[in-house]
Scaffold this motif. Structure first.
Motif, mmCIF file in Angstrom:
data_model
loop_
_atom_site.group_PDB
_atom_site.id
_atom_site.type_symbol
_atom_site.label_atom_id
_atom_site.label_comp_id
_atom_site.label_asym_id
_atom_site.label_seq_id
_atom_site.Cartn_x
_atom_site.Cartn_y
_atom_site.Cartn_z
ATOM 1 N N ALA A 267 -77.354 112.946 -63.149
ATOM 2 C CA ALA A 267 -78.071 111.680 -63.366
ATOM 3 C C ALA A 267 -77.439 110.567 -62.537
ATOM 4 C CB ALA A 267 -78.052 111.316 -64.855
ATOM 5 N N MET A 268 -76.121 110.641 -62.329
ATOM 6 C CA MET A 268 -75.452 109.637 -61.490
ATOM 7 C C MET A 268 -75.924 109.779 -60.045
ATOM 8 S SD MET A 268 -71.832 110.226 -63.350
ATOM 9 C CE MET A 268 -70.688 109.572 -62.182
ATOM 10 N N VAL A 269 -76.077 111.026 -59.617
ATOM 11 C CA VAL A 269 -76.545 111.260 -58.241
ATOM 12 C C VAL A 269 -77.992 110.777 -58.096
ATOM 13 C CG1 VAL A 269 -77.081 113.047 -56.553
ATOM 14 C CG2 VAL A 269 -74.977 113.189 -57.888
ATOM 15 N N ALA A 270 -78.793 111.042 -59.127
ATOM 16 C CA ALA A 270 -80.205 110.633 -59.068
ATOM 17 C C ALA A 270 -80.356 109.120 -59.214
ATOM 18 C CB ALA A 270 -80.983 111.350 -60.167
ATOM 19 N N GLY A 271 -79.294 108.451 -59.673
ATOM 20 C CA GLY A 271 -79.362 106.988 -59.798
ATOM 21 C C GLY A 271 -79.849 106.525 -61.145
ATOM 22 N N THR A 272 -80.072 107.445 -62.095
ATOM 23 C CA THR A 272 -80.548 107.022 -63.419
ATOM 24 C C THR A 272 -79.391 106.781 -64.393
ATOM 25 O OG1 THR A 272 -80.853 109.341 -63.989
ATOM 26 C CG2 THR A 272 -82.802 108.152 -63.251
ATOM 27 N N GLN A 274 -75.034 105.340 -64.472
ATOM 28 C CA GLN A 274 -73.842 104.827 -63.772
ATOM 29 C C GLN A 274 -72.659 104.873 -64.716
ATOM 30 O OE1 GLN A 274 -74.612 100.797 -62.674
ATOM 31 N NE2 GLN A 274 -75.889 101.343 -60.912
ATOM 32 N N VAL A 275 -71.483 105.137 -64.147
ATOM 33 C CA VAL A 275 -70.273 105.061 -64.957
ATOM 34 C C VAL A 275 -69.422 103.909 -64.436
ATOM 35 C CG1 VAL A 275 -68.156 106.240 -65.643
ATOM 36 C CG2 VAL A 275 -70.276 107.532 -65.467
ATOM 37 N N TRP A 276 -69.083 103.012 -65.347
ATOM 38 C CA TRP A 276 -68.155 101.921 -65.020
ATOM 39 C C TRP A 276 -66.849 102.286 -65.711
ATOM 40 C CZ3 TRP A 276 -70.642 96.390 -64.932
ATOM 41 C CH2 TRP A 276 -71.858 96.444 -64.232
ATOM 42 N N ALA A 277 -65.798 102.507 -64.919
ATOM 43 C CA ALA A 277 -64.586 103.082 -65.501
ATOM 44 C C ALA A 277 -63.429 102.095 -65.505
ATOM 45 C CB ALA A 277 -64.203 104.330 -64.718
ATOM 46 N N ILE A 278 -62.694 102.109 -66.620
ATOM 47 C CA ILE A 278 -61.524 101.235 -66.741
ATOM 48 C C ILE A 278 -60.332 102.105 -67.142
ATOM 49 C CG2 ILE A 278 -60.508 99.365 -68.109
ATOM 50 C CD1 ILE A 278 -63.389 98.230 -68.226
ATOM 51 N N GLY A 288 -60.904 110.444 -59.974
ATOM 52 C CA GLY A 288 -62.318 110.633 -59.589
ATOM 53 C C GLY A 288 -63.003 109.308 -59.337
ATOM 54 N N ARG A 289 -62.248 108.322 -58.816
ATOM 55 C CA ARG A 289 -62.806 106.978 -58.749
ATOM 56 C C ARG A 289 -64.023 106.876 -57.855
ATOM 57 N NH1 ARG A 289 -58.325 102.962 -56.849
ATOM 58 N NH2 ARG A 289 -60.108 101.582 -56.681
ATOM 59 N N SER A 290 -64.168 107.804 -56.895
ATOM 60 C CA SER A 290 -65.342 107.704 -56.022
ATOM 61 C C SER A 290 -66.639 108.046 -56.768
ATOM 62 C CB SER A 290 -65.178 108.634 -54.818
ATOM 63 O OG SER A 290 -65.222 109.974 -55.245
ATOM 64 N N LEU A 291 -66.497 108.556 -58.017
ATOM 65 C CA LEU A 291 -67.702 108.864 -58.803
ATOM 66 C C LEU A 291 -68.247 107.632 -59.516
ATOM 67 C CD1 LEU A 291 -66.386 112.091 -60.536
ATOM 68 C CD2 LEU A 291 -68.425 112.006 -59.121
ATOM 69 N N PHE A 292 -67.408 106.594 -59.607
ATOM 70 C CA PHE A 292 -67.780 105.489 -60.492
ATOM 71 C C PHE A 292 -68.439 104.337 -59.741
ATOM 72 C CE2 PHE A 292 -63.716 107.227 -62.408
ATOM 73 C CZ PHE A 292 -64.402 108.122 -63.210
ATOM 74 N N MET A 336 -76.033 102.892 -68.498
ATOM 75 C CA MET A 336 -74.695 102.442 -68.098
ATOM 76 C C MET A 336 -73.657 102.932 -69.089
ATOM 77 S SD MET A 336 -75.109 98.499 -67.008
ATOM 78 C CE MET A 336 -73.452 98.107 -67.454
ATOM 79 N N LEU A 337 -72.719 103.754 -68.600
ATOM 80 C CA LEU A 337 -71.639 104.220 -69.464
ATOM 81 C C LEU A 337 -70.360 103.498 -69.065
ATOM 82 C CD1 LEU A 337 -70.611 106.268 -71.593
ATOM 83 C CD2 LEU A 337 -70.036 107.783 -69.704
ATOM 84 N N VAL A 338 -69.825 102.724 -69.999
ATOM 85 C CA VAL A 338 -68.554 102.040 -69.742
ATOM 86 C C VAL A 338 -67.449 102.901 -70.349
ATOM 87 C CG1 VAL A 338 -67.218 99.940 -70.107
ATOM 88 C CG2 VAL A 338 -69.708 99.808 -69.848
#
Ligand code: ADP
Ligand code: MG
Length: 479
Positions: A267-272, A274-278, A288-292, A336-338
């Motif tokens: 779903a992240m690849v499809a754009g539906t 997003q992960v916002w990581a802290i 894996g920061r390039s995923l966020f 949006m997943l924080v």
């Protein structure tokens, strides 16, 4: 017939001095008359003869048919009959394996387990567990009504002795599990005296689970992140809720966070999504920061990211107002997943009061208003006490990994979770990733194990999906 116990024992010196008036009272010994003993044995034998066909109708029918065949026609027809029955069972197993397994294999297993495990050890285990006294007659023991087997566990249905409660058993689940050599014991109450004890035959969660395969279709309401103790997948809901993962250091919080992220990568690849990581400790998520879509590893940046998520959430709420009440993930409005690792670092341990206050405000706003507009907070925490994290009640779903103290179980999973068998404080440190959760629609906590996403898995994910999943994040004003 009553007999004075002191009679005939004149040579035994009394250890306590006689009272002044010279009379000593002793407990009388009652000798049961022989006729009563014999009648009881006859009664027991008759009861066995009458009850056995009722309890085991199929076995009784087979045995009596066999005996009849032998007495009328001899042994050869019996051998032929057994051979024919064997072939019949083989055909049944070949064509209808599921029914055969349920009706023949599991029922035979249940008979065997009843006889060899539960009936044989019932009284000794209950005595040692403190649920019965060794001198008690059998009718003061909880009575086993039935034993049935599922693919992974034995279910022992019992009738409690009057005056005892299911709670007495719940307090002794650890002893019962040890007594019957099961990894755990769960108590289900069906009526005031009608209770089922569930003993898993083996621990399906004993070995580490490799990372789950990345799914083709992503269901944000059921992301496969591990395994339940009955062997079914552990599906974690993220859309429409917030999840707090609590456990001491080394309990496997990272595997819950990473398994969830891994399950939503398509779903992240499809754009539906997003992960916002802290990641305040810079240990867990940095790999894996390039995923966020957004990433922060300092307190100031983390608070900025949280406040940006709040602004995005408000912008969405303004657009939705009066038009729609629920969120469906789209490229324009992705889920949006924080993800917040070690959340207490921001809310409790950071030396600057302003950072703590801003972080707490932002998390409280996201968790109280984000669900309907497609914002979810997935946070990891070590210490669930109120002074460390007073926002824990804003997270509807919680995962209790290994905890420090028994009292923390109910803090995480809610009142009575420990009574219902969620012994998160007793989880073996050698099985990281094992946790207790409450599934939707069931009050009973379930034991689960998160799949382990190794550094290699994360690197492979980052290489395969990393840059592609970085969809532009809408410019939002930081509040
Ligand atoms: N689900 C799991 N299955 C097997 N081993 C695990 C699992 N989760 C963690 N581990 C092991 O435990 C170690 C600590 O896990 P980690 O997630 O860093 O703990 P925490 O974040 O709770 O401090 C990991 O390095 C890994 O070796
Ligand atoms: Mg960690």
């Amino acid at each position: 017939m009553l007999r004075d116990r002191s009679a005939g024992s004149a040579q035994v010196q009394p250890t306590t001095p006689l009272p002044a008036h010279g009379v000593r009272f002793t407990t009388p010994v009652v000798e049961t008359p022989g006729i009563v003993i014999v009648s009881r044995w006859v009664y027991r034998l008759l009861r066995l003869v009458v009850l056995t066909p009722v309890r085991f109708p199929i076995a009784t029918a087979l045995l009596s048919t066999g005996a009849m065949v032998v007495s009328v026609w001899g042994w050869i027809p019996l051998a032929a009959g057994i051979l024919l029955a064997g072939v019949g069972l083989g055909v049944w197993w070949w064509y209808w394996p599921a029914v055969f397994h349920r009706l023949v294999v599991l029922r035979s297993l249940a008979c065997w387990r009843w006889l060899w495990v539960y009936r044989r050890h019932w009284q000794p285990v209950l005595v040692v567990a403190g649920l019965a006294e060794s001198y008690q007659e059998r009718h003061y023991l909880p009575r086993i009504k039935t034993v049935s087997c599922t693919a992974w566990a034995d279910r022992v249905r019992i009738t409690l002795v009057q005056g005892t409660t299911p709670r007495d058993l719940e307090d002794r689940v650890t002893e019962l599990a040890h007594g019957f050599q099961a990894p755990s014991c769960r108590v289900y109450t069906r009526g005031p005296r009608d209770v089922v004890l569930e003993f898993p035959r083996r621990d399906l969660l004993a070995n580490p689970l490799p990372a789950r395969p990345v799914p083709d279709q992503v269901d944000m309401a059921a992301l496969e992140v591990g395994l339940c103790e009955d062997g079914t997948p552990w599906d974690l809901r993220l859309h429409g809720t917030h999840v707090l993962t609590v456990g001491v250091t080394g309990s496997g919080k990272g595997s819950v966070l990473w398994s969830a992220i891994r399950a939503m990568t398509p779903a992240m690849v499809a754009g539906t999504a997003q992960v916002w990581a802290i990641d305040p400790k810079r240990m867990e998520l940095s790999y894996g920061r390039s995923l966020f879509a957004r990433y922060a590893d300092t307190a100031e940046a983390a608070v900025d990211v949280l406040e940006a998520a709040v602004s995005e959430m408000h912008a969405r709420a303004d657009r939705y107002a009066g038009i729609r009440r629920t969120h469906t993930p789209t490229v324009e409005d992705p889920f949006m997943l924080v993800v917040l690792d070690e959340v207490a670092f921001l809310t409790a341990y950071h030396p600057e009061k302003d950072i703590r206050r801003r972080a707490e405000n932002a998390i409280a706003t996201l968790t109280s208003q984000g669900r309907a507009v497609g914002v979810c907070v997935l946070a990891a925490l070590q210490d669930p006490r109120k002074e460390v994290m007073n926002l824990r009640n804003l997270f509807p779903d919680k995962v209790a990994l290994r905890l420090d103290e028994a009292s923390q179980v109910d803090m995480v999973l809610g009142d009575d979770a420990r009574e219902r068998g969620a012994n998160a404080h007793l989880i073996d440190p050698n099985v990281p990733g094992v946790a207790f959760v409450r599934m939707e629609g069931s009050p009973l906590p379930v034991r689960v194990r998160a799949a382990f996403v190794s550094d290699d898995d994360i690197e492979a994910m980052a290489n395969e999906y990393g840059t592609r999943s970085l969809h532009p994040v809408p410019d939002v004003e930081v509040a």
